[in-house]
Design an enzyme around this catalytic site. Structure first.
Site, PDB file in Angstrom:
ATOM      1  N   LYS A  88      -6.580  -5.101  -1.996  1.00 27.75           N
ATOM      2  CA  LYS A  88      -5.700  -4.212  -2.503  1.00 27.75           C
ATOM      3  C   LYS A  88      -6.428  -3.426  -3.480  1.00 27.75           C
ATOM      4  O   LYS A  88      -6.465  -2.273  -3.603  1.00 27.75           O
ATOM      5  CB  LYS A  88      -4.455  -4.926  -3.184  1.00 27.75           C
ATOM      6  CG  LYS A  88      -3.781  -4.118  -3.929  1.00 27.75           C
ATOM      7  CD  LYS A  88      -2.936  -3.062  -3.473  1.00 27.75           C
ATOM      8  CE  LYS A  88      -2.509  -1.934  -4.245  1.00 27.75           C
ATOM      9  NZ  LYS A  88      -1.061  -1.671  -4.373  1.00 27.75           N
ATOM     10  N   GLU A  95       4.089   6.649  -3.609  1.00 30.82           N
ATOM     11  CA  GLU A  95       5.049   7.247  -3.997  1.00 30.82           C
ATOM     12  C   GLU A  95       5.372   8.589  -3.356  1.00 30.82           C
ATOM     13  O   GLU A  95       4.538   9.100  -3.089  1.00 30.82           O
ATOM     14  CB  GLU A  95       5.220   7.575  -5.586  1.00 30.82           C
ATOM     15  CG  GLU A  95       4.950   6.281  -6.408  1.00 30.82           C
ATOM     16  CD  GLU A  95       5.034   6.347  -7.712  1.00 30.82           C
ATOM     17  OE1 GLU A  95       5.275   7.504  -8.163  1.00 30.82           O
ATOM     18  OE2 GLU A  95       4.560   5.491  -8.605  1.00 30.82           O
ATOM     19  N   CYS A 136      -1.019   3.363 -10.196  1.00 29.74           N
ATOM     20  CA  CYS A 136      -2.175   2.399  -9.434  1.00 29.74           C
ATOM     21  C   CYS A 136      -3.340   2.715  -9.721  1.00 29.74           C
ATOM     22  O   CYS A 136      -4.185   1.993 -10.255  1.00 29.74           O
ATOM     23  CB  CYS A 136      -1.752   2.342  -7.666  1.00 29.74           C
ATOM     24  SG  CYS A 136      -0.227   1.655  -7.541  1.00 29.74           S
ATOM     25  N   PHE A 164       0.878  -1.347  -0.066  1.00 24.14           N
ATOM     26  CA  PHE A 164       0.076   0.127  -0.001  1.00 24.14           C
ATOM     27  C   PHE A 164       0.755   1.113   0.191  1.00 24.14           C
ATOM     28  O   PHE A 164       0.384   2.236   0.253  1.00 24.14           O
ATOM     29  CB  PHE A 164      -0.955  -0.008   1.312  1.00 24.14           C
ATOM     30  CG  PHE A 164      -1.800  -1.130   1.315  1.00 24.14           C
ATOM     31  CD1 PHE A 164      -3.221  -1.218   0.501  1.00 24.14           C
ATOM     32  CD2 PHE A 164      -1.528  -2.201   1.883  1.00 24.14           C
ATOM     33  CE1 PHE A 164      -3.763  -2.390   0.486  1.00 24.14           C
ATOM     34  CE2 PHE A 164      -2.293  -3.491   1.927  1.00 24.14           C
ATOM     35  CZ  PHE A 164      -3.438  -3.501   1.107  1.00 24.14           C
ATOM     36  N   LEU A 165       1.974   1.078  -0.393  1.00 31.32           N
ATOM     37  CA  LEU A 165       2.884   2.399  -0.212  1.00 31.32           C
ATOM     38  C   LEU A 165       2.720   3.361  -1.071  1.00 31.32           C
ATOM     39  O   LEU A 165       2.297   3.047  -2.445  1.00 31.32           O
ATOM     40  CB  LEU A 165       4.319   1.951  -0.406  1.00 31.32           C
ATOM     41  CG  LEU A 165       4.977   1.199  -1.358  1.00 31.32           C
ATOM     42  CD1 LEU A 165       5.268   2.385  -2.739  1.00 31.32           C
ATOM     43  CD2 LEU A 165       6.108   0.498  -1.008  1.00 31.32           C
TER      44      LEU A 165
HETATM   45  C1  UDX Z   1      -1.548   5.147  -4.402  1.00 25.53           C
HETATM   46  C2  UDX Z   1      -2.126   4.509  -3.175  1.00 25.53           C
HETATM   47  O1  UDX Z   1      -2.470   5.852  -2.290  1.00 25.53           O
HETATM   48  C3  UDX Z   1      -1.192   3.624  -2.500  1.00 25.53           C
HETATM   49  O2  UDX Z   1      -1.727   3.033  -1.298  1.00 25.53           O
HETATM   50  C4  UDX Z   1      -1.079   2.442  -3.542  1.00 25.53           C
HETATM   51  O3  UDX Z   1      -0.200   1.728  -2.973  1.00 25.53           O
HETATM   52  C5  UDX Z   1      -0.399   3.064  -4.811  1.00 25.53           C
HETATM   53  O4  UDX Z   1      -1.544   4.090  -5.321  1.00 25.53           O
HETATM   54  P1  UDX Z   1       0.332   6.829  -5.102  1.00 25.53           P
HETATM   55  O5  UDX Z   1      -0.051   6.391  -6.630  1.00 25.53           O
HETATM   56  O6  UDX Z   1       1.792   6.631  -5.016  1.00 25.53           O
HETATM   57  O7  UDX Z   1      -0.283   5.693  -4.181  1.00 25.53           O
HETATM   58  O8  UDX Z   1      -0.332   8.178  -4.982  1.00 25.53           O
HETATM   59  P2  UDX Z   1      -1.479   8.887  -4.152  1.00 25.53           P
HETATM   60  O9  UDX Z   1      -0.730   9.570  -3.021  1.00 25.53           O
HETATM   61  O10 UDX Z   1      -2.508   7.897  -3.553  1.00 25.53           O
HETATM   62  O11 UDX Z   1      -2.016   9.765  -5.288  1.00 25.53           O
HETATM   63  C6  UDX Z   1      -2.812   9.579  -6.385  1.00 25.53           C
HETATM   64  C7  UDX Z   1      -3.379  10.479  -7.228  1.00 25.53           C
HETATM   65  O12 UDX Z   1      -4.495  11.070  -6.552  1.00 25.53           O
HETATM   66  C8  UDX Z   1      -2.384  11.563  -7.544  1.00 25.53           C
HETATM   67  O13 UDX Z   1      -2.309  11.766  -8.842  1.00 25.53           O
HETATM   68  C9  UDX Z   1      -2.854  12.647  -6.508  1.00 25.53           C
HETATM   69  O14 UDX Z   1      -2.431  13.686  -7.239  1.00 25.53           O
HETATM   70  C10 UDX Z   1      -4.193  12.434  -6.531  1.00 25.53           C
HETATM   71  N1  UDX Z   1      -5.036  13.221  -5.460  1.00 25.53           N
HETATM   72  C11 UDX Z   1      -4.725  12.320  -4.220  1.00 25.53           C
HETATM   73  C12 UDX Z   1      -6.123  13.960  -5.546  1.00 25.53           C
HETATM   74  O15 UDX Z   1      -6.375  14.437  -6.741  1.00 25.53           O
HETATM   75  N2  UDX Z   1      -6.766  14.312  -4.573  1.00 25.53           N
HETATM   76  C13 UDX Z   1      -6.608  13.800  -3.420  1.00 25.53           C
HETATM   77  O16 UDX Z   1      -7.042  14.269  -2.271  1.00 25.53           O
HETATM   78  C14 UDX Z   1      -5.393  13.003  -3.189  1.00 25.53           C
END
Ligand code: UDX
Length: 430
Positions: free
Chosen positions: A204, A155, A260, A152-153
């Site tokens: 997941k 980036e 993801c 669930f990490l």
């Molecule tokens: C995500 C999941 O959080 C993680 O648990 C999984 O293992 C992999 O996918 P990640 O892709 O690294 O992680 O990014 P995350 O921080 O979740 O953001 C994803 C996208 O959502 C980004 O484009 C971010 O800008 C967007 N986002 C996030 C929003 O538009 N609004 C929010 O409130 C939060």
């Protein structure tokens, strides 16, 4: 414990480095000579805060062993993690070919008792297929059991997320396999969810799909707020104060991107379809996400009075989110392409993602810093909320621009302050 990770992307490399740092001997198997040679020198293929240091430290200590060879890594390992990519096929389904290929290759080298553990995000039932493949090719005297241990990490905060996860999910039909994985994860002191293979696989997808749904919900509310003259940021802040809802992943903007959410939402729609369920909710989540991107480009077009041809548009931020160089499914790509179709000249800057972006967009001029980007621009679009943009000297920005106009897709500025500074300004949902 001795363990092996097959795959050194975000999930494989970060998790391997953390387990090595906790004192285990960890092999990392890759298939590109250059990348493995670089890893041995502590040079890593991705930008992730803190990762270079932890990789280097553990490679130097001999606990983290990058290699191209399955032997002796697999033979010596108590647990083998598969952490290779499962990119989307044109149909939206996850491409499992690499998972199956490495499972077969690793299976041939098994010795003694080994837990084969899939970290890649895979459709429900995949672990059972992996078990069949491995059972078929393994040496006769080797014993193998399969477990699903999803990751669930995020980036940008990958190391902290791995060291302090909200939960560890271990799915297996074997208590012995579960016990070994519990032992490995013990130092993390995390809440552990024990379940069967199929449930772990579902957890997941359900987690990522729910977070994507939350973001699309926020974007839908923002859309409505813009139509009704309400302030979505105030509204969503108040909504998030309800402890049952919470504030996180409720920020409207250019929509979600990354490696993801887009792929996992479409994969879950495919999984549902294969099981005679039309997951309309998630189809709408995707549609709203596309609309969120489109509306950023549309805001720019409207601000330029529909006269985009030949206009100079500056784009600050290209990565799908800050603190990463990852451009996969980044909203910036769609916004840039849409404006280029209308004849805009794009100048862009991102602190880390520029090299990756160059492969995905063409006819873009890349600048060295934020101020150079906005020079002579008729409009500025903020696409990624890097801290350095939040701290910009707006007086200087204005003095460099041809027209003081900003579309802020991540709401990093306050509309009132921007107005006072003399900018025409559009955020999202306000
Ligand atoms: C995500 C999941 O959080 C993680 O648990 C999984 O293992 C992999 O996918 P990640 O892709 O690294 O992680 O990014 P995350 O921080 O979740 O953001 C994803 C996208 O959502 C980004 O484009 C971010 O800008 C967007 N986002 C996030 C929003 O538009 N609004 C929010 O409130 C939060």
């Amino acid at each position: 414990m001795t363990i092996t990770f097959i795959g050194h992307g975000y999930v494989g490399l970060v998790t391997a480095a953390v387990f090595a740092d906790l004192g285990n001997t960890v092999y990392v198997i890759g298939h590109t000579k250059e990348k493995i040679e670089n890893l041995k020198k502590g040079i890593i293929p991705i930008y992730e805060p803190g990762l270079t240091e932890i990789v280097k430290k553990n490679v130097d200590a001999g606990r983290l062993i990058p290699t191209l060879d399955y032997d002796p890594a697999i033979k010596e390992s108590n647990i083998v993690f598969i952490a290779v990519g499962t990119p989307p096929l044109p149909s939206g389904e996850a491409d499992l070919s690499v998972v199956y290929k490495v499972a077969e290759k690793a299976g041939e080298h098994l010795s003694g008792y080994t837990v084969f553990s899939v970290k890649s995000t895979v459709p429900i039932g995949t672990n059972e297929e992996v078990k069949k493949i491995v059972e078929k090719v393994k040496p006769q005297d080797a014993e193998v059991e399969v477990a699903s241990v999803p990751e669930f990490l995020r980036e940008g905060t990958a190391i902290a997320d791995t060291l302090h996860p909200d939960r560890v999910v271990i799915g297996s039909d074997s208590q012995k396999a579960k016990d070994l994985l519990i032992e490995l994860h013990k130092p993390l002191e995390a809440e552990t969810v024990l379940t069967n293979l199929r449930t772990a696989e579902l957890i997941k997808y359900a987690s990522n799909a729910f977070l994507a749904t939350k973001i699309s919900f926020a974007n839908a509310i923002a859309h409505l707020a813009e139509k009704t003259g309400a302030d979505a940021i105030k509204a969503l802040n108040a909504v998030g104060l309800d402890k049952r809802i919470g504030h996180r992943f409720l920020a409207p903007g250019a929509g979600y991107g990354g490696s993801c959410f887009p792929k996992d939402v479409s994969a879950l729609i495919s999984i549902a379809k294969d099981n005679d369920y039309d997951f309309k909710l998630l189809k709408e989540v995707e549609a709203i996400n596309k609309q969120a991107r489109d509306s950023i480009a549309q805001k720019a077009i409207t601000m330029l009075d529909n006269d985009v041809n030949g206009k100079k548009i500056a784009v600050l931020g290209l990565a799908f989110k800050p603190d990463t160089d990852d451009m996969r499914f980044a909203p910036s790509i769609d916004v840039i392409k849409k404006l280029q179709e209308k004849g805009a000249k794009i100048t862009a800057y991102d602190p880390e993602a520029q090299n990756n972006a160059k492969k995905l967009v063409s006819n873009v001029e890349f600048a060295e810093n934020a101020l150079d980007t906005v020079k002579g621009a008729d409009l500025l679009i903020i696409m990624t909320e890097w801290n350095e943009f939040k701290e910009m000297d707006l007086e200087k920005v204005k003095s460099q621009m041809n027209e003081a106009q900003i579309v802020d897709s991540r709401n990093i500025f306050d509309p009132q302050e921007m107005k006072q500074q003399g900018f025409s300004y559009q955020g999202v949902g306000r």
